[in-house]
Design an enzyme around this catalytic site. Structure first.
Site, PDB file in Angstrom:
ATOM      1  N   GLN A  72       0.822  -1.212   0.000  1.00  0.00           N
ATOM      2  CA  GLN A  72       0.000   0.000   0.000  1.00  0.00           C
ATOM      3  C   GLN A  72       0.853   1.259   0.000  1.00  0.00           C
ATOM      4  OE1 GLN A  72      -1.194   2.791   1.445  1.00  0.00           O
ATOM      5  NE2 GLN A  72      -3.110   2.884   0.319  1.00  0.00           N
ATOM      6  N   CYS A 134      14.291  -1.107  -4.980  1.00  0.00           N
ATOM      7  CA  CYS A 134      14.312  -1.844  -6.249  1.00  0.00           C
ATOM      8  C   CYS A 134      15.707  -1.857  -6.895  1.00  0.00           C
ATOM      9  CB  CYS A 134      13.298  -1.249  -7.216  1.00  0.00           C
ATOM     10  SG  CYS A 134      13.217   0.541  -7.197  1.00  0.00           S
ATOM     11  N   GLN A 161      17.323   5.167 -13.944  1.00  0.00           N
ATOM     12  CA  GLN A 161      16.109   4.608 -13.352  1.00  0.00           C
ATOM     13  C   GLN A 161      14.849   5.053 -14.085  1.00  0.00           C
ATOM     14  OE1 GLN A 161      18.226   4.881  -9.058  1.00  0.00           O
ATOM     15  NE2 GLN A 161      16.059   4.447  -8.935  1.00  0.00           N
ATOM     16  N   SER A 164       8.675   4.338 -13.636  1.00  0.00           N
ATOM     17  CA  SER A 164       7.808   3.505 -12.791  1.00  0.00           C
ATOM     18  C   SER A 164       8.256   3.500 -11.338  1.00  0.00           C
ATOM     19  CB  SER A 164       7.760   2.077 -13.324  1.00  0.00           C
ATOM     20  OG  SER A 164       9.068   1.571 -13.431  1.00  0.00           O
ATOM     21  N   PRO A 192      10.886  17.664 -44.920  1.00  0.00           N
ATOM     22  CA  PRO A 192      12.301  17.244 -45.006  1.00  0.00           C
ATOM     23  C   PRO A 192      13.259  18.420 -45.196  1.00  0.00           C
ATOM     24  CG  PRO A 192      10.928  16.091 -46.630  1.00  0.00           C
ATOM     25  CD  PRO A 192      10.062  17.132 -46.001  1.00  0.00           C
ATOM     26  N   ARG A 267      17.235   9.654 -12.931  1.00  0.00           N
ATOM     27  CA  ARG A 267      15.967   9.277 -13.557  1.00  0.00           C
ATOM     28  C   ARG A 267      16.091   9.509 -15.061  1.00  0.00           C
ATOM     29  NH1 ARG A 267      12.622   6.535 -10.784  1.00  0.00           N
ATOM     30  NH2 ARG A 267      12.281   8.082  -9.169  1.00  0.00           N
ATOM     31  N   HIS A 274      14.846  -0.506 -14.440  1.00  0.00           N
ATOM     32  CA  HIS A 274      15.999   0.260 -13.962  1.00  0.00           C
ATOM     33  C   HIS A 274      17.288  -0.360 -14.528  1.00  0.00           C
ATOM     34  CE1 HIS A 274      13.461   2.500 -11.452  1.00  0.00           C
ATOM     35  NE2 HIS A 274      13.729   1.988 -10.274  1.00  0.00           N
TER      36      HIS A 274
HETATM   37  P1  NAP Z   1       0.641   3.210  -6.143  1.00  0.00           P
HETATM   38  O1  NAP Z   1       0.507   2.668  -7.515  1.00  0.00           O
HETATM   39  O2  NAP Z   1       0.503   4.673  -5.957  1.00  0.00           O
HETATM   40  O3  NAP Z   1      -0.461   2.473  -5.205  1.00  0.00           O
HETATM   41  C1  NAP Z   1      -0.513   2.656  -3.816  1.00  0.00           C
HETATM   42  C2  NAP Z   1      -1.947   2.604  -3.320  1.00  0.00           C
HETATM   43  O4  NAP Z   1      -2.674   3.759  -3.722  1.00  0.00           O
HETATM   44  C3  NAP Z   1      -2.805   1.497  -3.850  1.00  0.00           C
HETATM   45  O5  NAP Z   1      -2.473   0.255  -3.299  1.00  0.00           O
HETATM   46  C4  NAP Z   1      -4.173   1.967  -3.444  1.00  0.00           C
HETATM   47  O6  NAP Z   1      -4.399   1.642  -2.073  1.00  0.00           O
HETATM   48  C5  NAP Z   1      -4.060   3.465  -3.540  1.00  0.00           C
HETATM   49  N1  NAP Z   1      -4.873   4.015  -4.632  1.00  0.00           N
HETATM   50  C6  NAP Z   1      -5.632   5.122  -4.523  1.00  0.00           C
HETATM   51  N2  NAP Z   1      -6.254   5.374  -5.668  1.00  0.00           N
HETATM   52  C7  NAP Z   1      -5.912   4.407  -6.531  1.00  0.00           C
HETATM   53  C8  NAP Z   1      -6.261   4.116  -7.873  1.00  0.00           C
HETATM   54  N3  NAP Z   1      -7.101   4.890  -8.573  1.00  0.00           N
HETATM   55  N4  NAP Z   1      -5.721   3.050  -8.467  1.00  0.00           N
HETATM   56  C9  NAP Z   1      -4.880   2.259  -7.784  1.00  0.00           C
HETATM   57  N5  NAP Z   1      -4.528   2.470  -6.506  1.00  0.00           N
HETATM   58  C10 NAP Z   1      -5.033   3.539  -5.878  1.00  0.00           C
HETATM   59  O7  NAP Z   1       2.041   2.836  -5.474  1.00  0.00           O
HETATM   60  P2  NAP Z   1       3.107   1.732  -5.913  1.00  0.00           P
HETATM   61  O8  NAP Z   1       4.015   2.290  -6.922  1.00  0.00           O
HETATM   62  O9  NAP Z   1       2.387   0.461  -6.202  1.00  0.00           O
HETATM   63  O10 NAP Z   1       3.965   1.592  -4.568  1.00  0.00           O
HETATM   64  C11 NAP Z   1       3.441   0.970  -3.412  1.00  0.00           C
HETATM   65  C12 NAP Z   1       4.552   0.782  -2.375  1.00  0.00           C
HETATM   66  O11 NAP Z   1       5.580  -0.021  -2.902  1.00  0.00           O
HETATM   67  C13 NAP Z   1       5.240   2.095  -1.947  1.00  0.00           C
HETATM   68  O12 NAP Z   1       5.567   2.020  -0.582  1.00  0.00           O
HETATM   69  C14 NAP Z   1       6.490   2.108  -2.751  1.00  0.00           C
HETATM   70  O13 NAP Z   1       7.517   2.861  -2.152  1.00  0.00           O
HETATM   71  C15 NAP Z   1       6.830   0.637  -2.752  1.00  0.00           C
HETATM   72  N6  NAP Z   1       7.666   0.258  -3.869  1.00  0.00           N
HETATM   73  C16 NAP Z   1       7.349   0.707  -5.113  1.00  0.00           C
HETATM   74  C17 NAP Z   1       8.157   0.353  -6.173  1.00  0.00           C
HETATM   75  C18 NAP Z   1       7.822   0.840  -7.547  1.00  0.00           C
HETATM   76  O14 NAP Z   1       8.525   0.449  -8.433  1.00  0.00           O
HETATM   77  N7  NAP Z   1       6.811   1.648  -7.775  1.00  0.00           N
HETATM   78  C19 NAP Z   1       9.257  -0.475  -5.976  1.00  0.00           C
HETATM   79  C20 NAP Z   1       9.529  -0.954  -4.690  1.00  0.00           C
HETATM   80  C21 NAP Z   1       8.716  -0.580  -3.650  1.00  0.00           C
HETATM   81  P3  NAP Z   1      -5.861   1.548  -1.458  1.00  0.00           P
HETATM   82  O15 NAP Z   1      -6.545   0.380  -2.115  1.00  0.00           O
HETATM   83  O16 NAP Z   1      -5.596   1.382  -0.013  1.00  0.00           O
HETATM   84  O17 NAP Z   1      -6.533   2.857  -1.794  1.00  0.00           O
END
Ligand code: NAP
Length: 370
Positions: A72, A134, A161, A164, A192, A267, A274
């Site tokens: 989450q 990651c 990176q 995503s 051209p 980035r 990455h």
């Molecule tokens: P994200 O896509 O923003 O999703 C996080 C949460 O936002 C969802 O689980 C959901 O939780 C909520 N949300 C609210 N509105 C949404 C919508 N319209 N669609 C989907 N979800 C919605 O975040 P993420 O990139 O998956 O990252 C989650 C965690 O993993 C973070 O702590 C991040 O640091 C970690 N992480 C991410 C990556 C990466 O590559 N992105 C890599 C390693 C670790 P609810 O159902 O509770 O609302």
């Protein structure tokens, strides 16, 4: 085993669900789905033990789970983990967020590297298991053979990176920037007789324009790059760079005598994978063939790519690797500084091995099915 899944709607959570279902990992489990914003909606799979999504802040309901698997986010972990533990909940907490990573009781999970450490922590009663950053996980997977052989003296990692890593909104913005940039020069491109320098001038002006969609990145990423990721620690190092050394040493079990690992995290306009250009100092001189052999045979997902132009273009790009569990390592050669100095280029899908896969595998380890 009762498992509560939180964060399944997000980007990491979606990939995690895809992998759990593809591998049949949820079979035989009693699974309930939680959300901080979609409680009451239908559960995402028919086999769920609750047909509706439950409230992810309902501690009493969460406390009935044997395992909580969350992607989450860090704020959720901060809000829920400590209060649950304070209530006496003694289940397993498996998490993608960074919040708990450096807490002493938390184990960083990357089983192709540290399965023995995870298993001995489990035997000793550890309950918090967290996926690492990651970039760190992908670098360790690429060089696992050298780490396992105890050959590494130090490493610099210069990263490239993908969007995503910053989240879904950033990925959308990158594509919007690409489209905006193209639209600004499309009529010149179609003619051209227009010089490429004129096109570049218009493109540069477009990317500097206040009309460029840049709310997420704060500036242009398409056609450019951003040499800073995550918070400014005020020490000249970004938080992403700081994580590299501390998390890698925690996974390698070398916190007492840390391996020096640092670099600049950048980035770039890739969507999902990455990449990292590495300089590696070994603690002994070995023939290149022996080094290649160690890297290539460390685990089933690493793949040594021949150090030539054709193979590098074909196999060492984010586009080639996106959506796969393969971690290619190429551009491997000994540098003029001496045979103990190596260059390497490695990359991996940061939503798979960089985020979801170590968590999925931790659940299997808990069940004794890995
Ligand atoms: P994200 O896509 O923003 O999703 C996080 C949460 O936002 C969802 O689980 C959901 O939780 C909520 N949300 C609210 N509105 C949404 C919508 N319209 N669609 C989907 N979800 C919605 O975040 P993420 O990139 O998956 O990252 C989650 C965690 O993993 C973070 O702590 C991040 O640091 C970690 N992480 C991410 C990556 C990466 O590559 N992105 C890599 C390693 C670790 P609810 O159902 O509770 O609302």
């Amino acid at each position: 085993m009762r498992v509560g899944i939180v964060g399944w709607r997000g980007m990491v959570g979606t990939v995690l669900m895809q992998r759990l279902q593809a591998e049949g990992d949820l079979n035989g489990l009693s699974v309930r789905f939680y959300s901080t914003s979609a409680a009451g909606q239908p559960a995402p799979i028919r086999e769920a033990a609750s047909q509706v999504v439950l409230d992810a802040h309902d501690l009493a309901t969460l406390a009935a789970e044997d395992v909580i698997l969350t992607a989450q986010g860090g704020d959720y972990t901060s809000a829920v983990h400590a209060p649950l533990r304070a209530m006496g909940w003694n289940g397993y907490w498996i998490d993608a967020a960074s919040t708990l990573r450096m807490q002493p009781q938390a184990v960083l999970v990357l089983d192709p590297l540290n399965r023995a450490a995870i298993e001995s922590a489990l035997a000793a009663g550890a309950k918090d298991f967290v996926g690492a950053n990651c970039t760190v996980s992908l670098m360790l997977l690429g060089l696992a053979g050298l780490f396992k052989a105890g050959l590494v003296d130090w490493i610099t990692a210069m990263t490239y990176q993908a969007a995503s890593g910053a989240g879904a909104a950033h990925m959308r913005e990158l594509v919007e920037q690409m489209g905006f940039a193209h639209r600004c020069v499309s009529s010149q491109l179609a003619d051209p007789s227009v010089s490429v320098l004129s096109i570049e001038e218009s493109l540069n002006a477009a990317l500097k324009s206040p009309l460029l969609p840049a709310a997420q990145f704060g500036g242009p990423l398409a056609g450019s790059l951003i040499p800073w990721i995550d918070a400014d620690l005020g020490t000249g190092q970004s938080k992403e760079e700081w994580k590299g050394m501390v998390e890698a040493n925690k996974i390698l079990g070398s916190t007492h005598a840390p391996l020096a690992l640092d670099g600049i995290c950048v980035r770039v306009g890739a969507m999902r994978c990455h990449s990292q250009a590495l300089t590696i100092k070994l603690n002994q001189e070995l023939p290149l063939a022996e080094i290649e052999d160690l890297i290539a045979h460390a685990h089933p997902w690493v793949r040594l790519i021949a150090n030539n132009r054709e193979a590098s273009v074909r196999e060492l790009s984010p586009v080639a690797v996106s959506g796969t569990l393969t971690v290619p390592v190429g551009r491997l050669r000994q540098l003029p500084m001496g045979p103990a100095y190596l260059s390497a280029f490695t990359l991996g899908d940061q939503l798979l091995w960089g985020a979801a896969e170590p968590l999925r595998r931790m659940l299997k380890l808990l069940r004794g099915t890995l």
